[in-house]
Design a protein around this motif. Structure first.
Motif, mmCIF file in Angstrom:
data_model
loop_
_atom_site.group_PDB
_atom_site.id
_atom_site.type_symbol
_atom_site.label_atom_id
_atom_site.label_comp_id
_atom_site.label_asym_id
_atom_site.label_seq_id
_atom_site.Cartn_x
_atom_site.Cartn_y
_atom_site.Cartn_z
ATOM 1 N N LYS A 1 0.835 -1.207 0.000
ATOM 2 C CA LYS A 1 0.000 0.000 0.000
ATOM 3 C C LYS A 1 0.868 1.255 0.000
ATOM 4 N N THR A 2 1.914 1.246 0.831
ATOM 5 C CA THR A 2 2.815 2.397 0.896
ATOM 6 C C THR A 2 3.495 2.635 -0.441
ATOM 7 N N ALA A 3 3.950 1.548 -1.079
ATOM 8 C CA ALA A 3 4.640 1.670 -2.363
ATOM 9 C C ALA A 3 3.702 2.163 -3.453
ATOM 10 N N ILE A 4 2.447 1.734 -3.409
ATOM 11 C CA ILE A 4 1.467 2.174 -4.406
ATOM 12 C C ILE A 4 1.239 3.686 -4.316
ATOM 13 N N PHE A 5 1.015 4.167 -3.088
ATOM 14 C CA PHE A 5 0.778 5.600 -2.919
ATOM 15 C C PHE A 5 2.060 6.406 -3.104
ATOM 16 N N ALA A 6 3.210 5.774 -2.859
ATOM 17 C CA ALA A 6 4.492 6.460 -3.098
ATOM 18 C C ALA A 6 4.630 6.819 -4.566
ATOM 19 N N SER A 7 4.252 5.881 -5.451
ATOM 20 C CA SER A 7 4.355 6.144 -6.888
ATOM 21 C C SER A 7 3.407 7.259 -7.313
ATOM 22 N N LEU A 8 2.233 7.324 -6.669
ATOM 23 C CA LEU A 8 1.267 8.377 -7.006
ATOM 24 C C LEU A 8 1.762 9.749 -6.559
ATOM 25 N N PHE A 9 2.149 9.861 -5.286
ATOM 26 C CA PHE A 9 2.567 11.164 -4.770
ATOM 27 C C PHE A 9 3.895 11.614 -5.376
ATOM 28 N N HIS A 10 4.756 10.645 -5.713
ATOM 29 C CA HIS A 10 6.026 10.984 -6.358
ATOM 30 C C HIS A 10 5.782 11.706 -7.674
ATOM 31 N N THR A 11 4.857 11.168 -8.474
ATOM 32 C CA THR A 11 4.588 11.752 -9.790
ATOM 33 C C THR A 11 3.832 13.077 -9.715
ATOM 34 N N SER A 12 3.254 13.376 -8.574
ATOM 35 C CA SER A 12 2.524 14.643 -8.422
ATOM 36 C C SER A 12 3.317 15.655 -7.600
ATOM 37 N N SER A 13 4.609 15.402 -7.404
ATOM 38 C CA SER A 13 5.463 16.311 -6.635
ATOM 39 C C SER A 13 5.962 17.468 -7.496
ATOM 40 N N ALA A 14 6.323 18.539 -6.833
ATOM 41 C CA ALA A 14 6.888 19.712 -7.501
ATOM 42 C C ALA A 14 7.950 20.301 -6.584
ATOM 43 N N ASP A 15 8.773 21.203 -7.123
ATOM 44 C CA ASP A 15 9.843 21.803 -6.317
ATOM 45 C C ASP A 15 9.288 22.507 -5.088
ATOM 46 N N LYS A 16 8.139 23.179 -5.259
ATOM 47 C CA LYS A 16 7.547 23.907 -4.139
ATOM 48 C C LYS A 16 6.747 23.000 -3.210
ATOM 49 N N ALA A 17 6.375 21.816 -3.700
ATOM 50 C CA ALA A 17 5.577 20.904 -2.873
ATOM 51 C C ALA A 17 6.023 19.450 -3.108
ATOM 52 N N PRO A 18 7.214 19.077 -2.618
ATOM 53 C CA PRO A 18 7.669 17.690 -2.765
ATOM 54 C C PRO A 18 6.835 16.752 -1.881
ATOM 55 N N LYS A 19 6.526 15.565 -2.426
ATOM 56 C CA LYS A 19 5.700 14.598 -1.684
ATOM 57 C C LYS A 19 6.379 13.227 -1.723
ATOM 58 N N HIS A 20 7.528 13.151 -1.108
ATOM 59 C CA HIS A 20 8.322 11.923 -1.197
ATOM 60 C C HIS A 20 8.441 11.200 0.141
ATOM 61 N N ASN A 21 7.558 11.534 1.081
ATOM 62 C CA ASN A 21 7.673 10.912 2.404
ATOM 63 C C ASN A 21 7.370 9.415 2.378
ATOM 64 N N LYS A 22 6.640 8.944 1.376
ATOM 65 C CA LYS A 22 6.344 7.514 1.259
ATOM 66 C C LYS A 22 7.358 6.773 0.383
ATOM 67 N N CYS A 23 8.208 7.517 -0.326
ATOM 68 C CA CYS A 23 9.214 6.890 -1.178
ATOM 69 C C CYS A 23 10.271 6.202 -0.319
ATOM 70 N N PRO A 24 10.896 5.135 -0.812
ATOM 71 C CA PRO A 24 11.909 4.417 -0.021
ATOM 72 C C PRO A 24 13.089 5.319 0.299
ATOM 73 N N THR A 25 13.668 5.126 1.482
ATOM 74 C CA THR A 25 14.753 5.992 1.952
ATOM 75 C C THR A 25 16.089 5.261 2.023
ATOM 76 N N VAL A 26 16.236 4.152 1.345
ATOM 77 C CA VAL A 26 17.511 3.434 1.328
ATOM 78 C C VAL A 26 18.529 4.231 0.521
ATOM 79 N N VAL A 27 19.791 3.766 0.536
ATOM 80 C CA VAL A 27 20.869 4.530 -0.103
ATOM 81 C C VAL A 27 20.659 4.651 -1.617
ATOM 82 N N THR A 28 20.129 3.600 -2.247
ATOM 83 C CA THR A 28 19.930 3.640 -3.706
ATOM 84 C C THR A 28 18.460 3.409 -4.064
#
Length: 244
Positions: A112-139
């Protein structure tokens, strides 16, 4: 027809083989599963599993229906400008959805987290980044989180190939919520598809085209031949011909 055929097969499994099926791989809100519950009685639980490809396909269908629905109300979310829900983003988001499930089984919450991560990632902008659900590993696949993990400044979101506007995000969020609920994702943990069935059917209809009327005997021979070819290849048919 589908329900009747399934009942025949499942009843035959007990009568002829002394075995019972435990799972059924169905598509969406298939009525077949409900009818099969009566075959073995109340004491036998039959779990329903979802075809992963059809779940992803339903996401794409939901997007296209949402575009039509908004257009009927005078709201354009599928135009040509950047951030709109064109066919290319629809296909990519569908693939993202499928991959999010495949890469995180059997943990439903991670799916579920990964699904919504892909959605919010694609709707991010410089003024409103939405990457809190994206994976935080080194790569990670997320360029933003990857930069932060390496103590670097993230590059501009303008370089993203797949982007959605805030207006589009607002309209399609309900589609994601419907197709990322825990119950549905729990039926996807086996990561099964109906590709094998579809492939076998194509061999059958190649031997016996649907548009041509044939007798029951001809149909049975076509099915037997197709299953033999599907399971063992053409060499099995050649070897069978030599032994006759």
């Amino acid at each position: 027809m589908e329900v009747k055929a399934a009942k025949i097969l499942w009843t035959r499994s007990v009568e002829n083989c002394g075995m019972r099926y435990m799972n059924v791989l169905s598509v969406g809100d298939s009525k077949t599963h409900q009818h099969l519950l009566d075959v073995y009685g109340d004491n036998m639980k039959i779990s329903k599993e979802e075809c992963l490809n059809h779940v992803a396909k339903r996401l794409g269908t939901g997007f296209r229906n949402k575009v039509k629905e908004c257009r009927s109300k005078g709201v354009i979310i599928g135009g040509r400008k950047d951030g709109s829900l064109k066919e290319s983003p629809i296909l990519k988001l569908t693939n993202f959805h499928r991959k999010a499930i495949q890469d995180n089984v059997p943990d439903v919450q991670k799916m579920k987290t990964a699904i919504f991560a892909s959605l919010f990632h694609t709707s991010s902008a410089d003024k409103a980044p939405k990457h809190n659900k994206c994976p935080t590993v080194v790569t990670p696949w997320c360029f933003y989180q990857r930069a932060l993990a390496n103590n670097e400044k993230p590059k501009s979101h303008s370089s993203m190939k797949t982007k959605l506007s805030e207006q589009v995000l607002e309209k399609i969020l309900s589609v994601y919520q419907r197709l990322a609920n825990n119950e549905l994702l729990a039926r996807c943990v086996s990561v099964k598809t109906q590709n094998v069935n579809a492939s076998c059917h194509s061999v059958i209809w190649n031997n016996c085209p649907k548009e041509t009327f044939v007798s029951k005997k001809q149909l049975e021979l076509a099915v037997i031949s197709a299953i033999s070819e599907f399971n063992f290849g053409c060499l099995n048919n050649l070897s069978a011909g030599r032994t006759e």
